[in-house]
Structure formats: C-alpha cells, structure tokens
Design a protein around this motif. Structure first.
Motif, PDB file in Angstrom:
ATOM      1  N   PHE A  10       0.833  -1.207   0.000  1.00 31.20           N
ATOM      2  CA  PHE A  10       0.000   0.000   0.000  1.00 31.20           C
ATOM      3  C   PHE A  10       0.864   1.251   0.000  1.00 31.20           C
ATOM      4  CE2 PHE A  10      -2.282   3.450   2.017  1.00 31.20           C
ATOM      5  CZ  PHE A  10      -3.532   3.395   1.413  1.00 31.20           C
ATOM      6  N   ALA A  11       1.919   1.274   0.817  1.00 34.58           N
ATOM      7  CA  ALA A  11       2.762   2.465   0.931  1.00 34.58           C
ATOM      8  C   ALA A  11       3.467   2.774  -0.390  1.00 34.58           C
ATOM      9  CB  ALA A  11       3.790   2.265   2.044  1.00 34.58           C
ATOM     10  N   ILE A  12       4.026   1.746  -1.028  1.00 31.35           N
ATOM     11  CA  ILE A  12       4.731   1.962  -2.299  1.00 31.35           C
ATOM     12  C   ILE A  12       3.754   2.393  -3.384  1.00 31.35           C
ATOM     13  CG2 ILE A  12       6.095   0.850  -4.110  1.00 31.35           C
ATOM     14  CD1 ILE A  12       7.289  -0.947  -1.953  1.00 31.35           C
ATOM     15  N   LEU A  17       1.599   6.566  -6.890  1.00 30.67           N
ATOM     16  CA  LEU A  17       0.398   7.204  -7.439  1.00 30.67           C
ATOM     17  C   LEU A  17       0.370   8.690  -7.125  1.00 30.67           C
ATOM     18  CD1 LEU A  17      -2.191   6.635  -8.996  1.00 30.67           C
ATOM     19  CD2 LEU A  17      -3.343   6.223  -6.825  1.00 30.67           C
ATOM     20  N   VAL A  18       0.756   9.064  -5.916  1.00 33.96           N
ATOM     21  CA  VAL A  18       0.803  10.487  -5.556  1.00 33.96           C
ATOM     22  C   VAL A  18       1.797  11.226  -6.441  1.00 33.96           C
ATOM     23  CG1 VAL A  18       1.496  12.104  -3.746  1.00 33.96           C
ATOM     24  CG2 VAL A  18       0.006  10.179  -3.192  1.00 33.96           C
ATOM     25  N   MET A  19       2.942  10.608  -6.713  1.00 35.28           N
ATOM     26  CA  MET A  19       3.935  11.242  -7.579  1.00 35.28           C
ATOM     27  C   MET A  19       3.370  11.492  -8.973  1.00 35.28           C
ATOM     28  SD  MET A  19       7.347   9.076  -6.485  1.00 35.28           S
ATOM     29  CE  MET A  19       8.197   9.606  -7.961  1.00 35.28           C
ATOM     30  N   VAL A  20       2.678  10.482  -9.518  1.00 41.08           N
ATOM     31  CA  VAL A  20       2.113  10.624 -10.861  1.00 41.08           C
ATOM     32  C   VAL A  20       1.015  11.685 -10.881  1.00 41.08           C
ATOM     33  CG1 VAL A  20       0.820   9.425 -12.669  1.00 41.08           C
ATOM     34  CG2 VAL A  20       2.700   8.264 -11.515  1.00 41.08           C
ATOM     35  N   GLY A 245       5.712   4.369 -22.496  1.00 37.64           N
ATOM     36  CA  GLY A 245       5.426   3.007 -22.044  1.00 37.64           C
ATOM     37  C   GLY A 245       5.699   2.829 -20.559  1.00 37.64           C
ATOM     38  N   VAL A 246       6.813   3.384 -20.091  1.00 44.40           N
ATOM     39  CA  VAL A 246       7.131   3.314 -18.664  1.00 44.40           C
ATOM     40  C   VAL A 246       6.119   4.111 -17.853  1.00 44.40           C
ATOM     41  CG1 VAL A 246       8.827   4.015 -16.921  1.00 44.40           C
ATOM     42  CG2 VAL A 246       9.582   2.852 -18.992  1.00 44.40           C
ATOM     43  N   ALA A 247       5.658   5.232 -18.384  1.00 42.96           N
ATOM     44  CA  ALA A 247       4.660   6.044 -17.677  1.00 42.96           C
ATOM     45  C   ALA A 247       3.370   5.250 -17.451  1.00 42.96           C
ATOM     46  CB  ALA A 247       4.374   7.323 -18.466  1.00 42.96           C
ATOM     47  N   VAL A 248       2.901   4.575 -18.498  1.00 43.36           N
ATOM     48  CA  VAL A 248       1.695   3.751 -18.361  1.00 43.36           C
ATOM     49  C   VAL A 248       1.936   2.618 -17.375  1.00 43.36           C
ATOM     50  CG1 VAL A 248       0.107   2.216 -19.569  1.00 43.36           C
ATOM     51  CG2 VAL A 248       0.866   4.325 -20.671  1.00 43.36           C
ATOM     52  N   ALA A 249       3.082   1.944 -17.506  1.00 46.63           N
ATOM     53  CA  ALA A 249       3.399   0.822 -16.621  1.00 46.63           C
ATOM     54  C   ALA A 249       3.507   1.272 -15.171  1.00 46.63           C
ATOM     55  CB  ALA A 249       4.704   0.161 -17.072  1.00 46.63           C
ATOM     56  N   LEU A 250       4.039   2.472 -14.946  1.00 51.26           N
ATOM     57  CA  LEU A 250       4.198   2.977 -13.580  1.00 51.26           C
ATOM     58  C   LEU A 250       2.847   3.222 -12.922  1.00 51.26           C
ATOM     59  CD1 LEU A 250       6.471   3.871 -11.622  1.00 51.26           C
ATOM     60  CD2 LEU A 250       6.126   6.197 -12.451  1.00 51.26           C
ATOM     61  N   VAL A 251       1.920   3.790 -13.673  1.00 48.87           N
ATOM     62  CA  VAL A 251       0.580   4.036 -13.123  1.00 48.87           C
ATOM     63  C   VAL A 251      -0.130   2.717 -12.822  1.00 48.87           C
ATOM     64  CG1 VAL A 251      -1.687   5.019 -13.597  1.00 48.87           C
ATOM     65  CG2 VAL A 251       0.358   6.261 -14.273  1.00 48.87           C
ATOM     66  N   VAL A 252      -0.048   1.774 -13.750  1.00 52.18           N
ATOM     67  CA  VAL A 252      -0.696   0.474 -13.556  1.00 52.18           C
ATOM     68  C   VAL A 252      -0.079  -0.246 -12.355  1.00 52.18           C
ATOM     69  CG1 VAL A 252      -1.077  -1.789 -14.589  1.00 52.18           C
ATOM     70  CG2 VAL A 252      -1.352   0.273 -15.968  1.00 52.18           C
ATOM     71  N   LEU A 253       1.245  -0.206 -12.237  1.00 54.02           N
ATOM     72  CA  LEU A 253       1.916  -0.831 -11.092  1.00 54.02           C
ATOM     73  C   LEU A 253       1.467  -0.193  -9.783  1.00 54.02           C
ATOM     74  CD1 LEU A 253       4.102  -2.689  -9.878  1.00 54.02           C
ATOM     75  CD2 LEU A 253       5.759  -0.860 -10.307  1.00 54.02           C
ATOM     76  N   ALA A 254       1.406   1.130  -9.750  1.00 57.73           N
ATOM     77  CA  ALA A 254       0.993   1.823  -8.531  1.00 57.73           C
ATOM     78  C   ALA A 254      -0.417   1.423  -8.116  1.00 57.73           C
ATOM     79  CB  ALA A 254       1.083   3.338  -8.745  1.00 57.73           C
ATOM     80  N   LEU A 255      -1.334   1.368  -9.066  1.00 54.46           N
ATOM     81  CA  LEU A 255      -2.721   1.024  -8.750  1.00 54.46           C
ATOM     82  C   LEU A 255      -2.849  -0.434  -8.313  1.00 54.46           C
ATOM     83  CD1 LEU A 255      -4.435   2.965 -11.660  1.00 54.46           C
ATOM     84  CD2 LEU A 255      -4.729   3.423  -9.223  1.00 54.46           C
ATOM     85  N   ASN A 256      -2.094  -1.322  -8.948  1.00 56.14           N
ATOM     86  CA  ASN A 256      -2.152  -2.733  -8.555  1.00 56.14           C
ATOM     87  C   ASN A 256      -1.571  -2.944  -7.156  1.00 56.14           C
ATOM     88  OD1 ASN A 256      -3.419  -3.823 -10.827  1.00 56.14           O
ATOM     89  ND2 ASN A 256      -1.509  -3.942 -11.958  1.00 56.14           N
ATOM     90  N   LEU A 257      -0.461  -2.278  -6.852  1.00 56.95           N
ATOM     91  CA  LEU A 257       0.102  -2.369  -5.505  1.00 56.95           C
ATOM     92  C   LEU A 257      -0.861  -1.799  -4.478  1.00 56.95           C
ATOM     93  CD1 LEU A 257       3.823  -1.331  -6.158  1.00 56.95           C
ATOM     94  CD2 LEU A 257       2.976  -3.607  -5.573  1.00 56.95           C
TER      95      LEU A 257
END
Length: 275
Positions: A10-12, A17-20, A245-257
């Motif tokens: 949750f923290a990560i 997500l806050v950064m994005v 591509g990394v931007a999309v992956a970062l958002v998806v990773l943040a939401l999944n975490l």
C-alpha cells in the motif's frame, strides 16, 4: 492511516500514485516547453539537460508531453471506472437483493457482456460511437460493468444471510433502508479494492484504443497517442516508446500495488499466515 502506511504494498503504491498525480497536476498548469509546439531543429534529440526525455520526430519535448498528458490518461481510467461502478454496482446490488426475475435478467445481461473480451467489447463500442475521448470513456466503462456487477451481486448475497439483515427484514424495514444502512456499507470493502485494480485495467484499455487511433486525436499529448506516433521511429530513438510506455506501466503498477494492499488490510482472510 499509520497501519495502512506500514503495509509495504500500500505504501509503495500510494507513493507512486501520488507522484504521478502531482506531476500530472503540475503538467496542467505549466510545462518546461509547449507540449504541442513544433521545433524541426530539435527533432529526435536524445535525452539531455534541455530535454530530459528527449524530443520526438517533430521536435516536441517528450517530458512536457508526458506531464501534459498524464491528467488525460488518468481521467479516462477514473471516469470510465466510475461509470462501470455506478451501473454495474447498481445492477449487481439489485440482482443480489431481490433475486428471482431481477437476478436472472441481470445474470443474463452480465453473461452477454462477458462473452466478449473487455478490449474487444470496448473496441466495438468505439467503432460504433466514433473515436473521441468521451466515447473511449463510455466504451471502457461499459466493458467494466459486468466485473462490478458480478462482485456486487456476490457480496450482496453473502451479506443477505447475515443475522442483522434478517433482523432488519423481520422488523419490517423498507428495502431502501436495508440496502443503504445494512447492505451497502458492508460491501464497500471488496468494491473499493476492485475499483482500484479496475482503474489500472481501464487505463490500459484506454491507452490501447488511443494507440489504435480511436481515442484522443494527435497532437493531443496522450500517452497512448504518443506510443502510436512513435511506432515508425522506434529504431531512431528508443526514448520515443520507452518513456510513455514506462509512464503507463508505472501508473498500472501503482494502482495494482495499492489494490493489493487494500485487499490485505480490508480482508484479513487474504493475508499470508503469520501477518
């Protein structure tokens, strides 16, 4: 809040997500360069101090375009999931609560939608409505309806057998009171977790539709559009596809975490043994 922030997933996820979100909000106000301004002299420049993420085939600053397009990508996923949550959650709640004909009709409706993969269903809806950001939101929202409907229906069915619901029915409480006071508050947990993870899926589908030319139109700085524009120049500049591509992956990773953390914190039975 302290208990939530102590959970690693949750923290990560929350931090990313806050950064994005903050970067996207800044991009709505100001960017280092005009995200749509053409500069032929600076075309296909590699990352540097002047252009941290390089430039594209038209000399546009990719860093500025990433910042400016973040809010559009996030908004597409958020509004699409909100639409799916309202429609699907309502259908699922009514089906689970009233049962019988309402349940049969809702299940048949969900089975029809689930017969098509989410991307294919959204693609078909956009093809009928026409390509635009609004139509992409509608299409992705419709594609998420059966997911929310099934989870809401299953959650309501599990709550309806609880003693406090049976007591409310025996006391003669109205359907409205039972749904709002006893049923809905007790299904918010799984619906919240599902909403978080479904936003990630909606962003992926929305970006895929934009990549195919059915979403935002160029030169709009949307991440899917940026990936589509960079296809012909992949060998000339790796940053053209890697950065969005990394931007999309970062958002998806943040939401999944974030979703995984919420699931563990809200549902104790899903935690690993010893936690």
């Amino acid at each position: 809040m302290k208990r939530y922030l102590r959970h690693p997933s949750f923290a990560i996820g929350a931090m990313l997500l806050v950064m994005v979100v903050v970067a996207s909000l800044i991009g709505m106000i100001a960017t280092p360069h005009d995200p749509t301004a053409l500069n032929p002299r600076a075309r296909l420049e590699s990352p540097s101090w002047s252009y941290p993420f390089g430039t594209d085939q038209f000399g546009r600053d990719i860093f500025s375009r990433i910042l400016a397009g973040g809010h559009l990508t996030l908004a597409t996923g958020l509004f699409a999931v909100f639409l799916g949550l309202v429609v699907g959650g309502t259908v699922g709640c009514l089906a689970g609560y009233f049962g019988r004909a309402v349940d049969l009709g809702a299940v048949a409706f969900m089975d029809i939608l689930l017969a098509f993969p989410a991307v294919l269903l959204a693609l078909g809806i956009v093809a009928i409505l026409g390509g635009s950001v609004t139509n992409v939101i509608i299409a992705v929202g419709v594609a998420t309806v059966p997911v929310f409907a099934r989870v809401a229906r299953a959650s309501v069915l599990s709550v309806m057998v609880r003693p406090y619901v049976k007591a409310a029915v025996a006391m003669g409480c109205t359907h409205r009171r039972i749904l709002l006071r006893h049923v809905l508050p007790n299904i918010l947990g799984p619906m919240l977790v599902l909403t978080t993870t479904t936003i990630a899926t909606a962003i992926l589908i929305g970006s895929a539709l934009s990549f195919l030319g059915l979403g935002a139109a160029p030169p709009t700085p949307e991440w899917g559009v940026m990936l589509s524009d960079a296809r012909a120049y992949m060998r000339l500049g790796w940053w053209l596809t890697v950065v969005p591509g990394v931007a999309v992956a970062l958002v998806v990773l943040a939401l999944n975490l974030l979703g995984d953390g919420l699931r563990d914190l809200i549902d104790p039975t899903s935690r690993p043994e010893g936690d």
